[in-house]
Design an enzyme around this catalytic site. Structure first.
Site, short mmCIF file in Angstrom:
data_model
loop_
_atom_site.label_atom_id
_atom_site.label_comp_id
_atom_site.label_asym_id
_atom_site.label_seq_id
_atom_site.Cartn_x
_atom_site.Cartn_y
_atom_site.Cartn_z
N PHE A 263 -2.14 80.13 46.30
CA PHE A 263 -0.89 80.41 47.02
C PHE A 263 0.29 79.61 46.48
O PHE A 263 1.37 79.63 47.05
CB PHE A 263 -1.03 80.02 48.50
CG PHE A 263 -2.02 80.85 49.25
CD1 PHE A 263 -1.67 82.12 49.65
CD2 PHE A 263 -3.27 80.37 49.54
CE1 PHE A 263 -2.57 82.91 50.34
CE2 PHE A 263 -4.18 81.13 50.22
CZ PHE A 263 -3.83 82.41 50.63
N SER A 264 0.06 78.87 45.41
CA SER A 264 0.98 77.81 45.00
C SER A 264 2.43 78.27 44.78
O SER A 264 2.71 79.10 43.89
CB SER A 264 0.44 77.17 43.72
OG SER A 264 1.38 76.27 43.21
N ASN A 265 3.33 77.71 45.54
CA ASN A 265 4.76 77.96 45.32
C ASN A 265 5.20 77.36 43.99
O ASN A 265 6.10 77.87 43.34
CB ASN A 265 5.59 77.32 46.45
CG ASN A 265 5.24 77.91 47.80
OD1 ASN A 265 5.04 79.10 47.93
ND2 ASN A 265 5.14 77.05 48.81
N HIS A 266 4.55 76.27 43.62
CA HIS A 266 4.89 75.59 42.36
C HIS A 266 4.52 76.45 41.15
O HIS A 266 5.24 76.43 40.14
CB HIS A 266 4.16 74.23 42.33
CG HIS A 266 4.19 73.55 41.01
ND1 HIS A 266 5.36 73.06 40.46
CD2 HIS A 266 3.21 73.30 40.11
CE1 HIS A 266 5.08 72.52 39.28
NE2 HIS A 266 3.79 72.66 39.04
N ILE A 267 3.43 77.19 41.25
CA ILE A 267 3.03 78.07 40.14
C ILE A 267 4.10 79.16 39.93
O ILE A 267 4.56 79.40 38.80
CB ILE A 267 1.63 78.69 40.42
CG1 ILE A 267 0.54 77.62 40.20
CG2 ILE A 267 1.36 79.93 39.56
CD1 ILE A 267 0.27 77.25 38.75
#
Ligand SMILES: *Cc1c(COP(=O)(O)O)cnc(C)c1O
Length: 301
Positions: free
Chosen positions: A62-66
């Site tokens: 779910f990574s927003n950073h990705i």
């Protein structure tokens, strides 16, 4: 870049004369949203100065950073590689909205086992990745390093000195460290961890140069990316009554926490509170797939 601040008008706040404002960092950029924009800014500058043509980073499903790194890479003419936790995603990742979006921005997704992922900061693991992909500028999980904290110093502006407390959700601790280092002497920073565990305090202390802060650890809802019916209902109600969308992993838990503290009388009357909306709204679609499977109510989009 400066984001707007919106006051939240709810009866429970009015009754106690508490002013709650939300700093809409989520509006800085549609995909490099909220704190990820701040955290990437000086890292992108450094990567370019050092002549790198590729960014490599780490994250979960779910990574927003990705997503932020994938989009920032595309905008800055840098290739991107995402090392993704969970080998099982290798077959089904096209059904995952977060990973799909990252891939659409041109990120190459490299799936590793949870076991391998735990080695993400080990020099040997980085070396293996270098042998595989060639030279890259590494960004740690969640993007937290000294340059990320430097970027987060720019979240607060002069107008924000009127607040007694500044609140933010905490994942790896880089954002709160920036807020701690830039808050005024009369201000306290309250962090709402989105995950269980005692390690966060030490992580924050690595970058924080003040002791004007505390963690409120009662609102992780069972752990990272764990969501309950109560939280989903809260986020949907909050959006209906204020018009402000929250994400289920970070900002929803923080706002639930702040309003619960207000209800319990744990916040001094007439306090002026600034909550940072750190973004993360791209995660709603993916979370809805999980909620659907669990036959729980969905988040309004
Ligand atoms: C990544 C993220 C956080 C956590 O930031 P840290 O600097 O890792 O503590 C908080 N909110 C949102 C929406 C995020 O995407």
């Amino acid at each position: 870049m400066k984001s707007r601040t919106q006051q939240v008008d709810l009866p429970e706040l009015r009754e106690q004369g508490i002013v709650l404002c939300i700093k809409r960092e989520d509006e800085l950029h549609p995909y490099i949203s909220g704190n990820k924009y701040r955290k990437l800014k000086y890292n992108l500058e450094r990567a370019k100065e050092e002549g790198h043509s590729m960014l490599l980073t780490f994250g979960g499903a779910f990574s927003n950073h990705i997503v932020a790194t994938a989009c920032a890479g595309k905008e800055n003419g840098l290739n991107t590689i995402g090392v993704i936790r969970g080998e099982e995603l290798e077959t089904g990742w096209k059904d995952n909205p977060t990973l799909r979006l990252a891939s659409e921005f041109g990120m190459h997704l490299h799936f590793v086992t949870r076991e391998a992922y735990r080695q993400k900061s080990a020099p040997l693991f980085l070396k293996t990745l270098q042998n595989k992909f060639g030279d890259f500028y590494p960004l740690p999980e969640g993007g937290t390093n000294a340059l990320a904290v430097k970027g987060c110093l720019e979240i607060l502006s002069e107008d924000d000195t009127q607040f007694d407390a500044v609140c933010c959700a905490v994942g790896t601790g880089g954002t709160i460290a920036g807020l701690i280092n830039s808050a005024g002497a009369n201000q306290t920073v309250w962090g709402y961890p989105a995950l269980k565990g005692d390690f966060l305090k030490d992580d924050i202390c690595k970058f924080a140069a003040n002791d004007n802060w505390r963690l409120i650890t009662d609102y992780h809802f069972g752990g990272y990316a764990k969501v309950t019916r109560e939280l989903v209902d809260f986020i949907n109600d909050f959006k209906k009554s204020t018009g402000i969308p929250l994400d289920p992993i970070y900002t929803g838990k923080m706002l639930y926490g702040i309003l619960d503290q207000v209800k319990k009388g744990q916040i001094t009357r007439e306090s002026r509170i600034l909550a940072i909306h750190t973004g993360g709204l791209q995660g709603i679609k993916g979370m809805n797939l999980v909620l659907k499977k669990k036959k729980l109510p969905l988040l309004d989009i």
